[in-house]
Design an enzyme around this catalytic site. Sequence first.
Site, PDB file in Angstrom:
ATOM      1  N   ASN A  66      28.391   1.641  -2.251  1.00 19.84           N
ATOM      2  CA  ASN A  66      27.142   1.465  -3.291  1.00 19.84           C
ATOM      3  C   ASN A  66      27.414   0.797  -4.502  1.00 19.84           C
ATOM      4  OD1 ASN A  66      25.748   2.975  -1.269  1.00 19.84           O
ATOM      5  ND2 ASN A  66      25.877   4.811  -2.382  1.00 19.84           N
ATOM      6  N   ARG A 390      14.804  -4.392   9.123  1.00 18.89           N
ATOM      7  CA  ARG A 390      16.151  -4.385   9.591  1.00 18.89           C
ATOM      8  C   ARG A 390      16.155  -3.755  10.724  1.00 18.89           C
ATOM      9  NH1 ARG A 390      18.807  -5.081   4.376  1.00 18.89           N
ATOM     10  NH2 ARG A 390      17.723  -3.789   2.724  1.00 18.89           N
ATOM     11  N   ARG A 420      17.708  -7.853   2.094  1.00 19.34           N
ATOM     12  CA  ARG A 420      18.836  -8.334   1.328  1.00 19.34           C
ATOM     13  C   ARG A 420      19.806  -7.771   2.461  1.00 19.34           C
ATOM     14  NH1 ARG A 420      18.319  -6.347  -3.802  1.00 19.34           N
ATOM     15  NH2 ARG A 420      17.616  -8.325  -4.458  1.00 19.34           N
ATOM     16  N   HIS A 450       7.862  -4.956   3.940  1.00 17.75           N
ATOM     17  CA  HIS A 450       8.624  -3.842   4.177  1.00 17.75           C
ATOM     18  C   HIS A 450       7.826  -2.808   5.049  1.00 17.75           C
ATOM     19  CE1 HIS A 450      10.978  -0.087   2.596  1.00 17.75           C
ATOM     20  NE2 HIS A 450      11.834  -0.979   2.916  1.00 17.75           N
ATOM     21  N   TYR A 483      20.040   8.541   8.636  1.00 17.85           N
ATOM     22  CA  TYR A 483      18.652   8.510   7.700  1.00 17.85           C
ATOM     23  C   TYR A 483      17.704   9.462   7.974  1.00 17.85           C
ATOM     24  CZ  TYR A 483      20.187   3.933   5.704  1.00 17.85           C
ATOM     25  OH  TYR A 483      20.997   3.196   5.113  1.00 17.85           O
ATOM     26  N   ARG A 579      15.581  11.156  -4.216  1.00 13.49           N
ATOM     27  CA  ARG A 579      16.884  11.102  -3.832  1.00 13.49           C
ATOM     28  C   ARG A 579      17.744  10.179  -4.881  1.00 13.49           C
ATOM     29  NH1 ARG A 579      17.987   7.032   0.545  1.00 13.49           N
ATOM     30  NH2 ARG A 579      18.509   5.384  -1.178  1.00 13.49           N
ATOM     31  N   HIS A 607      15.562   9.739   3.335  1.00 17.27           N
ATOM     32  CA  HIS A 607      14.847   8.225   3.262  1.00 17.27           C
ATOM     33  C   HIS A 607      13.379   8.304   3.668  1.00 17.27           C
ATOM     34  CE1 HIS A 607      14.143   3.937   4.662  1.00 17.27           C
ATOM     35  NE2 HIS A 607      15.144   3.950   3.457  1.00 17.27           N
TER      36      HIS A 607
END
Length: 724
Positions: A66, A390, A420, A450, A483, A579, A607
């Site tokens: 991270n 993704r 990304r 997204h 997730y 979160r 998530h």
Amino acid sequence: MTHADFLESGFPPATEFPELDLTGPGRFYNRELSWLGFNWRVLEEAENLRVPLLERLRFVSISAANLDEFFTVRVAGLRELAHAGNTTPAADGLTPAEQLMLIGQDARRLMQAQQRVLVELEQQMESAGISVLTRKDLTSADRTYLSDFFLNKVFPVLSPLAIDPAHPFPFIPNTGYSLALQLERSRDKRSLQALLPIPAQISRFVSLDAEPGNHRFLPLEELLLLEIESLFPGYKLKAHFEFRVLRDSDLEVEEEAEDLVREFEVALKRRRRGEVVRMTHSAGAPQNLLKTIMDELHVSPHDMIEVDGMIGVADLSELVIDSRPDLLWPVFTPRIPERVSDFEGDMFAAIRQKDMLLHHPYETFDMVVRFLQQAARDPDVVAIKQTLYRTSRNSPIVEALCEAAEDGKSVTALVELKARFDEAANIRQSRRLERAGAHVVYGFLDLKTHAKISTVVRREGDNLVTYTHYGTGNYHPITARIYTDLSFFTCDKSLGRDATKVFNYLSGYAQPESLENLAISPITLKPRLLELIDAEIEHVKAGRKGEIWAKMNSIIDSEVIDALYRASQGGVKISLVVRGICGIRPGIKGLSENIRIKSIVGRFLEHSRIVCFGNGSGLPSKKARVFISSADWMGRNLNRRVETLVEIENPTVKAQIVSQIMAANLADVAQSWVMAPDGSFTRTPIKEGEFAFNCHRFFMENPSLSGRGSAGASDVPKLTHTDD
């Protein structure tokens, strides 16, 4: 605020901050420091004795990975602004230079803490039979094995390089890890500086023979140091150090790009050569050799960190080995929803019966895959439309879309090239889809898509029926195992029409008009949120209850935060589960006394995005307005991305979200941290043997309401936010 306070129906007393200008930038907490605070919580899970040992090691690795990404993206951007002389403050009033100073201080403390925790874990691993060795610990048998291993599996990919005028300094890529060597020739004592890049294609840790039930590992850099004389014959190693670089990883794409795929391919090559934003090196480096490396990489002392311990902590994930299940989380197998089983796996029949919300990873993501695989093979399906932000390398979803296109079905895939670190993978997927005959679109140059939407149009009798999936997470079967996300399946006509209009917007740029159920950014999502927050204020003014529950990854948008502050001042009770990044200061008298915030960090990565409005009746309530979303409450999501906010109207699904999912999140104690007005988070200590409600365990043990089949939902536990 303690967890007991958080679970009470009333809110704790507000804190007075006389020095804080409630109308000035101090009302916001800094985005970057908030993110670092989240990563501190991740690292502190590595010290949680309720977590299995190797899972604690995994948390150390995650905190390091991270932090790497944080530097290559966020810190890189701030450096660029500071170097350009930009003094424009962020919403909280800090300039780029001021933020960089605070980030540098906190990040160094965090890295020191990682090393401290790692030493503690290695001692416990040693007691559990897992040893990480140095070359001094090796037996003669080990050395014999390693000599053969080096010659056959390492030596062929190494490129030892002299550092002198005749040898150009090599390019060290992002996350590149190397040994810097000070050598001396035996025959004439002539010195040589050299570089040995450590190839990322080889595992960082070499496994050695051990007694049954035990494991022994040698770091690759230790093996290389052991074999230096075979790499540099006639030389002796006099000194060395390890170093690792992080580079600016932001992409710049020309606004007028004629071929978006080709432009991204060029941009990806530029990314590899981005400026170094951080260099870490091991302690005891020879100063002349260190200066040579710094000069060649153009690294300033401000961007260099000496580490007394392991370099490249993210690689510790390799030591989280499946062969020690006693040191891992107990195996969990996601459930297949009973209703799907009742219909013998027929997703369309299950959805036709009524709307269905699956809670991943507790309900298997395989149902999303099955939905598309079934669509690909069903002769009555005529069209499929799909967003892909993704997904995995060998994606079964992409495979199903290709199969459908090859079978002659109309397939449209929106592939987001700007995801990304997944840009290259998405380019590969788009070409694969095009070869199969799918129509591939890339959305907007200036907006990321997204939103998570999939539609299947099926011929049923004389009608065309649209089955729609709205998700809060990515179409990625691997990350869906860890997730927590929501998958909403429906054949509601209005939701199907809305999804089709969004796809038309993505492929044809025509803004959708009169969406019936959906709000989308950057057009209507943020105005809808602000309108719903203001409606709660009006309910309080009219003598009714005003209450908001929301769950998301991050909240930083200043307009939304100010709306929540107004709502708090207007008497609306606001409970947030955030979160990561949070720019709100909760519990401040005169500003946010009716806002409370918690963060959950545990076995699964939170998530899902949810927001519930009491609608005059408080929460939980059948009258509540309930939404799921792909968007966090950040400027990028609300203003620069295509996102969805889906209102849930099915009573069972609403009850599942409010009285099961959100109530359990609010009731959690075992994995929860509560936010203070100064931006810090605290966890209430749990005594050994004391029960602490764990929402992840609750979801693993109890099926979702809307997925129940013929057994009915009456025996499924529900919670209110005051249950313990």
